[in-house]
Design an enzyme around this catalytic site. Structure first.
Site, PDB file in Angstrom:
ATOM      1  N   ARG A 140       0.817  -1.230   0.000  1.00 45.68           N
ATOM      2  CA  ARG A 140       0.000   0.000   0.000  1.00 45.68           C
ATOM      3  C   ARG A 140       0.848   1.277   0.000  1.00 45.68           C
ATOM      4  NH1 ARG A 140      -3.041  -3.135   3.508  1.00 45.68           N
ATOM      5  NH2 ARG A 140      -4.918  -3.918   2.506  1.00 45.68           N
ATOM      6  N   LYS A 162       1.374  11.521 -11.406  1.00 44.66           N
ATOM      7  CA  LYS A 162       0.672  10.477 -12.167  1.00 44.66           C
ATOM      8  C   LYS A 162       1.611   9.304 -12.392  1.00 44.66           C
ATOM      9  CE  LYS A 162      -2.550  13.265 -14.919  1.00 44.66           C
ATOM     10  NZ  LYS A 162      -2.869  13.683 -16.311  1.00 44.66           N
ATOM     11  N   GLU A 204       7.988  19.326 -25.519  1.00 41.03           N
ATOM     12  CA  GLU A 204       7.143  19.654 -24.356  1.00 41.03           C
ATOM     13  C   GLU A 204       7.576  20.986 -23.725  1.00 41.03           C
ATOM     14  OE1 GLU A 204       4.500  17.714 -23.631  1.00 41.03           O
ATOM     15  OE2 GLU A 204       4.987  15.665 -24.274  1.00 41.03           O
ATOM     16  N   LYS A 246       5.252  23.248 -15.479  1.00 42.81           N
ATOM     17  CA  LYS A 246       4.506  22.059 -15.036  1.00 42.81           C
ATOM     18  C   LYS A 246       4.312  22.091 -13.520  1.00 42.81           C
ATOM     19  CE  LYS A 246       3.346  17.426 -15.082  1.00 42.81           C
ATOM     20  NZ  LYS A 246       3.019  16.328 -15.974  1.00 42.81           N
ATOM     21  N   GLU A 256      -6.249  17.535 -12.407  1.00 40.26           N
ATOM     22  CA  GLU A 256      -6.637  17.845 -13.787  1.00 40.26           C
ATOM     23  C   GLU A 256      -8.116  18.164 -13.926  1.00 40.26           C
ATOM     24  OE1 GLU A 256      -4.626  15.479 -16.723  1.00 40.26           O
ATOM     25  OE2 GLU A 256      -5.896  16.250 -18.333  1.00 40.26           O
ATOM     26  N   ARG A 260      -4.726  22.213 -15.452  1.00 40.21           N
ATOM     27  CA  ARG A 260      -3.792  21.149 -15.867  1.00 40.21           C
ATOM     28  C   ARG A 260      -4.102  20.642 -17.268  1.00 40.21           C
ATOM     29  NH1 ARG A 260      -1.385  16.180 -12.034  1.00 40.21           N
ATOM     30  NH2 ARG A 260      -0.007  15.339 -13.621  1.00 40.21           N
ATOM     31  N   ASN A 264      -2.228  19.629 -22.174  1.00 37.47           N
ATOM     32  CA  ASN A 264      -2.555  18.762 -23.303  1.00 37.47           C
ATOM     33  C   ASN A 264      -2.505  19.477 -24.649  1.00 37.47           C
ATOM     34  OD1 ASN A 264      -2.917  16.424 -21.772  1.00 37.47           O
ATOM     35  ND2 ASN A 264      -4.970  17.065 -21.186  1.00 37.47           N
ATOM     36  N   HIS A 267      -1.790  17.624 -27.821  1.00 37.75           N
ATOM     37  CA  HIS A 267      -1.955  16.203 -27.494  1.00 37.75           C
ATOM     38  C   HIS A 267      -3.228  15.583 -28.054  1.00 37.75           C
ATOM     39  CE1 HIS A 267       1.440  16.990 -24.942  1.00 37.75           C
ATOM     40  NE2 HIS A 267       1.448  15.767 -24.444  1.00 37.75           N
ATOM     41  N   HIS A 271      -1.853  12.509 -29.754  1.00 39.55           N
ATOM     42  CA  HIS A 271      -2.137  11.127 -29.352  1.00 39.55           C
ATOM     43  C   HIS A 271      -2.759  10.351 -30.502  1.00 39.55           C
ATOM     44  CE1 HIS A 271      -2.237  12.191 -24.802  1.00 39.55           C
ATOM     45  NE2 HIS A 271      -1.111  11.604 -25.108  1.00 39.55           N
ATOM     46  N   HIS A 284       6.580  10.241 -28.833  1.00 39.25           N
ATOM     47  CA  HIS A 284       5.478  11.038 -28.299  1.00 39.25           C
ATOM     48  C   HIS A 284       5.693  12.536 -28.560  1.00 39.25           C
ATOM     49  CE1 HIS A 284       2.393  12.476 -25.600  1.00 39.25           C
ATOM     50  NE2 HIS A 284       3.308  13.179 -24.961  1.00 39.25           N
TER      51      HIS A 284
HETATM   52  N1  LIG Z   1       3.316  10.585 -15.509  1.00 38.20           N
HETATM   53  C1  LIG Z   1       3.130  11.599 -16.317  1.00 38.20           C
HETATM   54  O1  LIG Z   1       2.586  12.628 -15.943  1.00 38.20           O
HETATM   55  C2  LIG Z   1       3.623  11.493 -17.734  1.00 38.20           C
HETATM   56  C3  LIG Z   1       3.662  12.639 -18.539  1.00 38.20           C
HETATM   57  C4  LIG Z   1       4.182  12.525 -19.819  1.00 38.20           C
HETATM   58  C5  LIG Z   1       4.643  11.296 -20.271  1.00 38.20           C
HETATM   59  N2  LIG Z   1       4.575  10.205 -19.454  1.00 38.20           N
HETATM   60  C6  LIG Z   1       5.086   8.891 -19.907  1.00 38.20           C
HETATM   61  O2  LIG Z   1       6.485   8.985 -20.107  1.00 38.20           O
HETATM   62  C7  LIG Z   1       6.877   7.955 -21.009  1.00 38.20           C
HETATM   63  C8  LIG Z   1       7.888   8.499 -21.967  1.00 38.20           C
HETATM   64  O3  LIG Z   1       9.017   8.922 -21.255  1.00 38.20           O
HETATM   65  P1  LIG Z   1      10.396   9.221 -21.995  1.00 38.20           P
HETATM   66  O4  LIG Z   1      10.159  10.077 -23.156  1.00 38.20           O
HETATM   67  O5  LIG Z   1      11.343   9.688 -20.962  1.00 38.20           O
HETATM   68  O6  LIG Z   1      10.775   7.791 -22.603  1.00 38.20           O
HETATM   69  P2  LIG Z   1      11.608   6.553 -22.047  1.00 38.20           P
HETATM   70  O7  LIG Z   1      11.540   6.423 -20.606  1.00 38.20           O
HETATM   71  O8  LIG Z   1      11.207   5.397 -22.882  1.00 38.20           O
HETATM   72  O9  LIG Z   1      13.101   6.959 -22.456  1.00 38.20           O
HETATM   73  C9  LIG Z   1      13.416   7.090 -23.824  1.00 38.20           C
HETATM   74  C10 LIG Z   1      14.604   6.203 -24.217  1.00 38.20           C
HETATM   75  O10 LIG Z   1      15.808   6.837 -23.767  1.00 38.20           O
HETATM   76  C11 LIG Z   1      16.570   5.941 -22.956  1.00 38.20           C
HETATM   77  N3  LIG Z   1      17.222   6.791 -21.956  1.00 38.20           N
HETATM   78  C12 LIG Z   1      16.660   7.394 -20.887  1.00 38.20           C
HETATM   79  N4  LIG Z   1      17.527   8.197 -20.286  1.00 38.20           N
HETATM   80  C13 LIG Z   1      18.689   8.079 -20.976  1.00 38.20           C
HETATM   81  C14 LIG Z   1      19.977   8.693 -20.846  1.00 38.20           C
HETATM   82  N5  LIG Z   1      20.214   9.618 -19.915  1.00 38.20           N
HETATM   83  N6  LIG Z   1      20.933   8.343 -21.709  1.00 38.20           N
HETATM   84  C15 LIG Z   1      20.668   7.427 -22.707  1.00 38.20           C
HETATM   85  N7  LIG Z   1      19.476   6.858 -22.899  1.00 38.20           N
HETATM   86  C16 LIG Z   1      18.513   7.187 -22.036  1.00 38.20           C
HETATM   87  C17 LIG Z   1      15.575   4.972 -22.428  1.00 38.20           C
HETATM   88  O11 LIG Z   1      16.180   3.745 -22.087  1.00 38.20           O
HETATM   89  C18 LIG Z   1      14.600   4.828 -23.585  1.00 38.20           C
HETATM   90  O12 LIG Z   1      15.113   3.914 -24.518  1.00 38.20           O
HETATM   91  C19 LIG Z   1       5.599   7.454 -21.667  1.00 38.20           C
HETATM   92  O13 LIG Z   1       5.303   6.163 -21.192  1.00 38.20           O
HETATM   93  C20 LIG Z   1       4.543   8.453 -21.223  1.00 38.20           C
HETATM   94  O14 LIG Z   1       3.264   7.865 -21.087  1.00 38.20           O
HETATM   95  C21 LIG Z   1       4.082  10.283 -18.205  1.00 38.20           C
HETATM   96 ZN   LIG Z   2       3.186  14.864 -23.651  1.00 43.23          ZN
END
Ligand SMILES: NC(=O)c1ccc[n+]([C@@H]2O[C@H](COP(=O)([O-])OP(=O)(O)OC[C@H]3O[C@@H](n4cnc5c(N)ncnc54)[C@H](O)[C@@H]3O)[C@@H](O)[C@H]2O)c1
Ligand SMILES: [Zn+2]
Length: 381
Positions: A140, A162, A204, A246, A256, A260, A264, A267, A271, A284
């Site tokens: 939990r 999130k 972003e 942010k 949201e 918030r 988007n 987006h 999306h 993305h």
């Molecule tokens: N929680 C939220 O509010 C929120 C908001 C936006 C996006 N997201 C989520 O975030 C995810 C995308 O995150 P992302 O863009 O960071 O992608 P990711 O975590 O997949 O990282 C992108 C790639 O870069 C590599 N990588 C990461 N850091 C590195 C570094 N310092 N050096 C070399 N390689 C590195 C990773 O292994 C991966 O292959 C999605 O799943 C999305 O849904 C969440």
């Molecule tokens: Zn985004």
């Protein structure tokens, strides 16, 4: 329609130089937590663990790309004072699954995890969302610290609480709100980030400028080469100021319900393009870049934004190495269906975030579907 007037009036330390400008504070129903953006921020980890009164073991969750690069550094930092365990999930979006969450639960439960222990999420948004979800649910909830290593995670996903995994029915459908106790964004980790991933995160940042911070937009325009060259202190400063948008938004509207939603921008169609192109074809941030161009056009046609401002937005996205046109092979029907603008749904249920000018955006529900189709069809030819 909702305005974002004074969104930033209560923003945490925004961009001033000085010793403590690296710290932003985010408020949540679970308490206040800090985001530190700085070269070398990871070195603060032992002191932060002590300051937060976290006495248990460290369960590092990372991925197979980031682990080999930075895991040793974390173990060296915290290993002397407390036990450290680590697990590297396969790099990539497919790791955001209930199956992998279960694997992590098993790893932690068999290892005797206790509630006073802490999960350290070391990686991009995938690791952050998955590790945050696991930390929020195992026993939990155990402590959580985010150690973001992508631009995207530093300015966006590590903040706001999130967490989540994907389901066969869609992305991020299973999850929790569970903010970290502290977020340490070490900009030196960006040195190893592939340029395409870097640019996807910058999309972003540009979004944050357009929806809420005209000065950030100006400074991204003026300092883009320095940002990509990781020239400090400029890189840290721009990432911090982008993160501040942010931070301010999620502080004002954790769940949201209002402002918030502005995050988007780009987006709604972004999306849809991501889904229609097949997940993985567009990053993305790339889909969001195209989505911002199209939303900018919709804004102009509904009497907001100006051609000159959209031209500036387009030029900055292009200079950042981002696409502004949809990839070939897509049809307007496929994209509209992915938005939910097919016959099954009332058009009024789709929310559009439209810029009024650079630095300000609004939420709009009454965009005619025919107008969206027109803009899409033009972009697809
Ligand atoms: N929680 C939220 O509010 C929120 C908001 C936006 C996006 N997201 C989520 O975030 C995810 C995308 O995150 P992302 O863009 O960071 O992608 P990711 O975590 O997949 O990282 C992108 C790639 O870069 C590599 N990588 C990461 N850091 C590195 C570094 N310092 N050096 C070399 N390689 C590195 C990773 O292994 C991966 O292959 C999605 O799943 C999305 O849904 C969440
Ligand atoms: Zn985004």
């Amino acid at each position: 329609m909702m305005q974002n007037a004074d969104l930033l009036s209560g923003a945490p330390a925004r961009g001033e130089a000085g010793a403590d400008s690296s710290g932003l504070w985010i408020k949540s129903s679970a308490g206040e937590y800090q985001l530190v953006v700085a070269p070398g921020a990871l070195k603060q980890l032992p002191a932060q663990l002590d300051a937060l009164g976290i006495k248990g073991r460290c369960w590092i969750i990372t991925d197979t790309t980031v682990g080999p690069l930075y895991l040793d550094r974390i173990v060296e930092l915290v290993g002397p004072s407390r036990p450290v365990l680590s697990y590297a999930v396969p790099a990539g979006e497919q790791s955001k699954s209930l199956a992998l969450a279960e694997t992590l639960y098993t790893w932690m439960l068999e290892g005797g995890v206790e509630r006073r222990d802490v999960v350290l999420a070391l990686g991009g948004g995938v690791v952050g969302d998955l590790a945050g979800f696991v930390a929020s649910t195992v026993l939990r909830g155990v402590e959580l610290i985010q150690l973001p290593t992508t631009v995207q995670a530093m300015i966006d996903s590590s903040m706001g609480g999130k967490t989540g995994v994907n389901h066969a029915r869609g992305k991020n459908l299973i999850g929790t709100f569970y903010p970290a106790r502290v977020i340490l964004a070490d900009t030196t980790t960006l040195r190893s980030l592939p340029r395409r991933e870097f640019a996807a995160g910058v999309a972003e940042a540009i979004k944050h400028g357009v929806i809420a911070d005209a000065a950030l937009f100006d400074d991204l325009e003026a300092n883009l080469d320095a940002l990509y060259g990781l020239a400090e202190p400029i890189t840290g400063e721009l990432i911090r100021r982008s993160a501040a948008v942010k931070a301010a938004v999620v502080t004002a509207d954790e769940r949201e319900l209002g402002v918030r939603m502005l995050l988007n921008y780009g987006h709604t169609l972004g999306h849809a393009l991501e889904a229609a192109a097949g997940y993985g074809a567009l990053l993305h941030g790339e889909a969001v870049s195209i989505g911002m161009e199209l939303a900018g056009q919709i804004a102009i046609r509904t009497g907001r934004y100006s051609e000159a401002e959209l031209a500036r937005q387009r030029a900055l996205l292009r200079a950042a190495g981002l696409p502004i046109a949809p990839p070939p092979g897509l049809t307007a029907d496929a994209v509209l269906a992915a938005v939910g603008l097919d016959k099954k749904r009332d058009a009024g249920t789709v929310r559009w975030i439209l810029p009024e000018r650079i630095g300000s955006a609004v939420v709009v529900r009454d965009v005619p579907p025919a107008l969206v189709r027109e803009v899409l069809e033009q972009a697809l030819t």
